[in-house]
Write a protein that holds these residues in place. Structure first.
Motif, mmCIF file in Angstrom:
data_model
loop_
_atom_site.group_PDB
_atom_site.id
_atom_site.type_symbol
_atom_site.label_atom_id
_atom_site.label_comp_id
_atom_site.label_asym_id
_atom_site.label_seq_id
_atom_site.Cartn_x
_atom_site.Cartn_y
_atom_site.Cartn_z
ATOM 1 N N VAL A 218 42.253 -7.719 31.012
ATOM 2 C CA VAL A 218 42.639 -8.581 32.127
ATOM 3 C C VAL A 218 43.495 -9.713 31.578
ATOM 4 C CG1 VAL A 218 41.877 -10.066 34.024
ATOM 5 C CG2 VAL A 218 40.513 -8.063 33.385
ATOM 6 N N ALA A 219 44.655 -9.937 32.201
ATOM 7 C CA ALA A 219 45.525 -11.054 31.829
ATOM 8 C C ALA A 219 45.954 -11.751 33.125
ATOM 9 C CB ALA A 219 46.747 -10.558 31.047
ATOM 10 N N SER A 220 45.096 -12.622 33.601
ATOM 11 C CA SER A 220 45.285 -13.225 34.927
ATOM 12 C C SER A 220 46.006 -14.565 34.862
ATOM 13 C CB SER A 220 43.914 -13.410 35.595
ATOM 14 O OG SER A 220 43.020 -14.093 34.726
ATOM 15 N N HIS A 221 47.059 -14.630 34.039
ATOM 16 C CA HIS A 221 47.763 -15.898 33.833
ATOM 17 C C HIS A 221 49.141 -15.857 34.465
ATOM 18 C CE1 HIS A 221 45.566 -14.277 30.291
ATOM 19 N NE2 HIS A 221 44.737 -15.236 30.657
ATOM 20 N N ASP A 222 49.873 -16.941 34.316
ATOM 21 C CA ASP A 222 51.183 -17.063 34.954
ATOM 22 C C ASP A 222 52.072 -15.856 34.708
ATOM 23 O OD1 ASP A 222 50.851 -19.667 36.115
ATOM 24 O OD2 ASP A 222 50.967 -20.488 34.098
ATOM 25 N N PHE A 223 52.224 -15.469 33.449
ATOM 26 C CA PHE A 223 53.100 -14.361 33.102
ATOM 27 C C PHE A 223 52.339 -13.256 32.378
ATOM 28 C CE2 PHE A 223 55.906 -17.987 33.638
ATOM 29 C CZ PHE A 223 56.849 -17.462 34.522
ATOM 30 N N GLY A 224 51.135 -12.995 32.859
ATOM 31 C CA GLY A 224 50.361 -11.865 32.359
ATOM 32 C C GLY A 224 50.105 -11.912 30.869
ATOM 33 N N ALA A 225 50.278 -10.755 30.238
ATOM 34 C CA ALA A 225 49.951 -10.620 28.820
ATOM 35 C C ALA A 225 50.994 -11.238 27.894
ATOM 36 C CB ALA A 225 49.772 -9.148 28.473
ATOM 37 N N CYS A 226 51.989 -11.924 28.440
ATOM 38 C CA CYS A 226 52.908 -12.689 27.589
ATOM 39 C C CYS A 226 52.256 -13.992 27.121
ATOM 40 C CB CYS A 226 54.211 -12.990 28.330
ATOM 41 S SG CYS A 226 55.335 -11.583 28.420
ATOM 42 N N LEU A 249 45.429 -5.555 33.676
ATOM 43 C CA LEU A 249 45.218 -6.018 35.036
ATOM 44 C C LEU A 249 45.747 -7.441 35.097
ATOM 45 C CD1 LEU A 249 41.494 -4.811 35.434
ATOM 46 C CD2 LEU A 249 43.613 -3.486 35.736
ATOM 47 N N GLN A 250 46.800 -7.678 35.860
ATOM 48 C CA GLN A 250 47.455 -8.980 35.807
ATOM 49 C C GLN A 250 47.889 -9.469 37.184
ATOM 50 O OE1 GLN A 250 50.595 -7.784 33.028
ATOM 51 N NE2 GLN A 250 52.073 -7.792 34.721
ATOM 52 N N THR A 251 47.907 -10.773 37.334
ATOM 53 C CA THR A 251 48.342 -11.379 38.590
ATOM 54 C C THR A 251 49.866 -11.437 38.680
ATOM 55 O OG1 THR A 251 47.933 -13.480 37.470
ATOM 56 C CG2 THR A 251 46.294 -12.775 39.075
ATOM 57 N N PHE A 252 50.540 -11.337 37.561
ATOM 58 C CA PHE A 252 52.006 -11.385 37.535
ATOM 59 C C PHE A 252 52.582 -10.020 37.877
ATOM 60 C CE2 PHE A 252 55.918 -10.589 35.077
ATOM 61 C CZ PHE A 252 56.758 -11.539 35.663
ATOM 62 N N GLY A 253 53.561 -10.023 38.770
ATOM 63 C CA GLY A 253 54.238 -8.779 39.095
ATOM 64 C C GLY A 253 55.540 -9.053 39.831
ATOM 65 N N VAL A 254 56.614 -8.396 39.404
ATOM 66 C CA VAL A 254 57.916 -8.517 40.072
ATOM 67 C C VAL A 254 58.499 -7.125 40.274
ATOM 68 C CG1 VAL A 254 58.487 -10.858 39.335
ATOM 69 C CG2 VAL A 254 58.995 -8.936 37.815
ATOM 70 N N GLU A 255 59.475 -7.036 41.172
ATOM 71 C CA GLU A 255 60.058 -5.747 41.539
ATOM 72 C C GLU A 255 61.261 -5.374 40.683
ATOM 73 O OE1 GLU A 255 60.869 -6.529 45.606
ATOM 74 O OE2 GLU A 255 58.848 -6.000 46.296
ATOM 75 N N TYR A 256 61.496 -6.087 39.634
ATOM 76 C CA TYR A 256 62.619 -5.803 38.743
ATOM 77 C C TYR A 256 62.106 -5.815 37.305
ATOM 78 C CZ TYR A 256 62.270 -10.881 38.875
ATOM 79 O OH TYR A 256 61.788 -12.166 38.845
#
Length: 474
Positions: A218-226, A249-256
């Motif tokens: 789980v990486a629930s931070h601004d930019f996930g596992a970065c 599993l992350q809260t960060f997600g974009v379509e590009y």
């Protein structure tokens, strides 16, 4: 004598009057055609006319009712279509989500029933030691704690790693709160994750046999596992090599394309405490109460010099909102924290969800759970559980470049399909899908996370081995 003779020659009065009346009645009858045959014919004609009128009226009534129901059908379908297009400008709504069919739901249940997850029992320094700070299990990044807790009591948990499809690595990296500003510091995250992988790969064979492809973090931070809250730095560092073959599993997600999601991932919602939501709803009862705030936002508005060169010009968008609408009586904009923040959401019709350090924000979930229409101002954001949550039906999407038109856009929504959006917001299935619970409940956020994992069973070493053996036997 003559006078008497003249008088005697007059007829009697009564006889003359009767004869005159008889003559007059005869003349009246002949003049007006007053006879029973004609009267009967006239009556029959009236009956025929009346029957024709009743028949005509019945047909007219049937036609009117048919037109009414047909028009109602068209209006209902049109309203449904309008509700799916919740944004009033041409460039706002871009997707439509079709709800799962009954057969798809049955297929999901079957997959989950047969799926097994093994949870590594790591030393407490990797997880439970952090819980001494109560915020660790309640702040916006706390999904790492919530998912771990829910899996511990789940029917999908297996204590036999040889039966497992996936291996969950419970490392809490978001609970190291800064003593300066109280924000979570994740500078230690890479070392903590690396140490955990070193431990499990040394004491167990399961990481090495699959190179971690069936292992879940789980990486629930601004930019996930970065593991950084500034986008430029996060992109430069990228995802740690040791995690690149795993599932995040992350809260960060974009379509590009973005370096911080170049890993097998599932977009999950940020954590919002179910208890706090229940308390707010109990106090405010917004489902039946009047919402006296038209458009609401509370948060930082300033341009942050450290983030101005990044992709997400969050403070610029927020600054436009502040400068354009802070004096607008329709907008309730506040720049400082407030303990009763959720009660303000429960009083609001529209809740602004502009991008922050990252494209996502906990306001997305808080708004939905409290019945406020989320106004998503974040180009290219990938929203959680899009196959289960009909985001186009419960939100308004506004392009970042259109933020200056926000007032006009929201007024148009309010005048057209606001009622449909608000009705969709109170669908219990939608609200349940975005909420993490202590134990897994069907349809809740952890359950949908597991559903998303079930779609990645091809990454399971155990499944691929069994499949390979079956193919070799045939």
């Amino acid at each position: 004598m003559v006078e008497q003779q003249h008088k005697s020659q007059r007829p009697p009065k009564s006889s003359s009057s009767s004869r005159g009346l008889y003559v007059k009645m005869n003349l009246f009858h002949h003049k007006h055609g007053y006879n029973y045959n004609k009267l009967n014919q006239h009556y029959q004609q009236q009956q025929q006319d009346r029957n024709c009128f009743c028949t005509y009226y019945k047909w007219l009534l049937w036609l009117s009712l048919s037109l009414y129901f047909f028009t109602s059908f068209l209006i209902t379908n049109n309203n449904n279509a309008t509700a799916q297009k919740t944004e009033p400008t041409d460039n706002l709504v871009k997707s439509h989500v079709v709800p799962r069919t009954l057969s798809e739901s049955s297929n999901i249940a079957s997959k989950l029933k047969n799926m097994k997850v093994f949870i590594y029992e790591l030393p407490s320094k990797y997880n439970t030691d952090w819980l001494t700070n109560e915020r660790c299990s309640t702040h916006l990044f706390a999904s790492e704690v919530a998912i771990h807790r829910a899996l511990l009591t789940s029917d999908l948990r297996t204590f036999d790693p040889n039966q497992a499809d996936f291996f969950f690595v419970p490392v809490y990296v978001s609970c190291n709160f800064s003593t300066v500003n109280g924000f979570p510091s994740i500078s230690h995250a890479r070392n903590l994750i690396s140490s955990a992988v070193q431990l499990i790969s040394t004491h167990h064979p399961f990481w090495n046999r699959s190179s971690g492809s069936d292992h879940v973090f789980v990486a629930s931070h601004d930019f996930g596992a970065c593991f950084h809250n500034l986008e430029d730095v996060a992109m430069q560092h990228g995802i740690p090599e040791i995690m690149k073959n795993s599932i995040v599993l992350q809260t960060f997600g974009v379509e590009y394309q973005h370096p911080c999601q170049q890993v097998e991932n599932v977009v999950i919602p940020p954590y919002v405490s179910p208890e706090s939501v229940r308390k707010t709803l109990a106090k405010n009862s917004p489902a039946n109460g009047r919402r006296d705030i038209f458009a609401f936002f509370r948060g930082k508005m300033e341009i942050h010099p450290k983030n101005i060169s990044g992709r997400f010009y969050s403070k610029r968008v927020r600054t436009v909102i502040w400068r354009k609408f802070s004096g607008d009586r329709r907008f309730y904009l506040k720049r400082h924290r407030f303990a009763g923040y959720q009660s303000e959401i429960a009083r609001s019709v529209f809740c602004l969800c502009p991008l922050g350090w990252a494209p996502w924000s906990p306001r997305l979930v808080e708004s939905v759970l409290l019945g406020c229409v989320p106004v998503i101002i974040s180009d290219g954001i990938r929203l959680p559980f899009s196959s289960a949550v009909r985001w186009p039906d419960i939100s308004v999407r506004v392009a970042e470049r259109d933020v200056g038109k926000l007032g006009r856009i929201l007024e148009r929504v309010a005048a057209t399909n606001l009622t449909a959006i608000q009705r969709n917001l109170w669908d219990p299935r939608t609200r349940r899908a975005l909420m993490f619970n202590e134990e897994v409940q069907e349809g809740d956020a952890t359950w949908h996370t597991l559903v998303s994992l079930s779609e990645k069973l091809g990454r399971s070493y155990g499944r691929s081995t069994v499949s390979g053996e079956l193919e070799s036997d045939t």
